[in-house]
Motif scaffolding. Structure first.
Motif, PDB file in Angstrom:
ATOM      1  N   CYS A  61       0.596  -2.447  -5.962  1.00 19.47           N
ATOM      2  CA  CYS A  61       0.358  -1.297  -5.080  1.00 19.47           C
ATOM      3  C   CYS A  61       0.191  -0.036  -5.917  1.00 19.47           C
ATOM      4  CB  CYS A  61       1.504  -1.137  -4.080  1.00 19.47           C
ATOM      5  SG  CYS A  61       3.119  -0.852  -4.818  1.00 19.47           S
ATOM      6  N   GLY A  74       0.801  -1.212   0.000  1.00 19.00           N
ATOM      7  CA  GLY A  74       0.000   0.000   0.000  1.00 19.00           C
ATOM      8  C   GLY A  74       0.832   1.259   0.000  1.00 19.00           C
ATOM      9  N   GLY A 133       4.482   0.931  -0.181  1.00 17.27           N
ATOM     10  CA  GLY A 133       5.014   0.177  -1.310  1.00 17.27           C
ATOM     11  C   GLY A 133       6.328   0.729  -1.832  1.00 17.27           C
TER      12      GLY A 133
END
Length: 385
Positions: free
Chosen positions: A342, A205, A208
């Motif tokens: 991501c 996320g 990343g």
């Protein structure tokens, strides 16, 4: 069966994108270890509204992802437990004046050519869909393909669906990547020891970019902060996801400055969720009364009835933003065995299933469900140089 410290693939990140990667990989028979420094859905996923949208996307690669993902979520809703709270409630985009309606018509026409279903709703029929909408709106467009899930439950159920093929290592931070003599991936090093696998999926996320840096590669993921207001439980005052037309422009903007646009939706449990805000302020978690005031004003402008309703809490999250607004999905040619999943910004929950399918196809040598060239992780390498 592999030992606790060995698997076919390691997924870093237990949000909904990482969970979907693990889910689809496990369905092909691969053993998966999911590592996260926090709990399941402890990052962006847990702070999301659960939107599964096509209505806010311009024709192009992201919309192609969203159309596939919409169908996959429908399939998943038939096999995952009801706690996922999949609701095919549709979306309603509204305009405050006739120029806004003209812009919506042009946008919907472009989307229709790309496979999106929508219908124009004149001002005098808006109340058929949303009885409590303000009476002064110029009209809108209804998008029946839009839906919603409860994101934290969705992530948990995707992980649970893999049974023994998916192992969770929560509360372990990845501190390094293990590589062989040719630079190929051999696993990860965490605060609890080493885990070995020939593939690592970066589903971290907003972190990343930091995980990519551990591998020595550049991926410019930045956090984009957003707040959500939550009302007291209500009867179904808001039936669809309803948002003002300027929300589409805010999603596509690359500005770091604060942007707010009215987004209002009900939930099966009763509370109404109110957004949306966007700003790049790093990982600053300071409560912003300015943002909350703007969100409340935007919501009551759309739904005056909410002016008498209590907001019982607020929460914030950080969307993983990449400069071109497209996620990084697939193998990184700079590090054999490293894959990325991501940078989905605010669309990660909606795009999670198709991201999981793409990653699994890359792991198994199967054909991805669409051309993944626009999402290649090394597309920012020249900018870094």
């Amino acid at each position: 069966m592999p030992t606790r410290n060995t698997s076919d693939v390691i997924v870093v990140g237990a949000g909904v994108v990482g969970a979907a990667c693990a889910h689809y990989a496990a369905r092909t028979g691969l053993s998966v270890t999911v590592v996260d420094r926090g709990p399941v859905a402890g990052g962006t996923t847990g702070a999301g509204e659960g939107n599964l949208l096509v209505s806010d996307k311009e024709p192009g690669p992201e919309l192609e992802l969203a159309l596939i993902a919409t169908a996959l979520w429908r399939e998943l809703s038939e096999t995952l437990p009801p706690q996922v709270e999949y609701e095919a409630k549709g979306g309603l985009v509204v305009a405050s004046d006739e120029p806004g309606m003209c812009a919506l018509r042009a946008f919907a026409a472009r989307q229709e050519k790309a496979g999106v279903t929508s219908r124009e709703v004149p001002a005098d029929r808006l109340h058929d869909l949303e009885p409590h909408l303000a009476p002064t709106l110029a009209g809108g467009f209804h998008y029946p393909q839009d839906a919603q899930v409860m994101p934290a439950h969705a992530a948990a159920q995707l992980l649970r669906s893999g049974g023994g093929r998916i192992r969770l290592r929560l509360g372990e931070e990845v501190t390094g990547l293990l590589t062989g003599s040719a630079g190929e991936i051999r696993g990860v090093r965490t605060t609890a020891g080493e885990i070995h696998a020939p593939y690592v999926v970066n589903a971290a996320g907003t972190w990343g970019g930091a995980l990519a840096a551990l591998a020595g590669v550049h991926l410019p993921v930045l956090p984009r902060r957003g707040f959500v207001l939550v009302t007291e439980p209500l009867p179904r005052v808001v039936r669809h996801k309803v948002y003002a037309a300027d929300y589409v422009a805010d999603v596509a903007s690359g500005s770091a400055a604060l942007q707010t646009s009215a987004v209002v939706e009900g939930t099966p449990a009763g509370p109404v969720l109110i957004g949306a805000s966007r700003e790049r302020v790093g990982f600053d978690r300071t409560l912003s009364t300015e943002v909350l005031s703007r969100l409340a004003a935007g919501a009551t402008a759309l739904f005056p009835v909410l002016g008498t309703v209590r907001a019982i809490r607020t929460y914030l999250g950080f969307r993983p933003y990449l400069p071109d607004h497209l996620p990084a999905i697939g193998p990184d040619p700079r590090v054999p065995g490293l894959l990325h999943a991501c940078g989905h910004e605010g669309a990660g929950i909606g795009l999670a299933p198709v991201t999981g399918q793409i990653v699994t196809a890359c792991l198994t040598g199967a054909a991805p469900p669409l051309d993944i060239h626009p999402f290649r992780p090394d597309r920012f390498a020249e900018d870094a140089a």
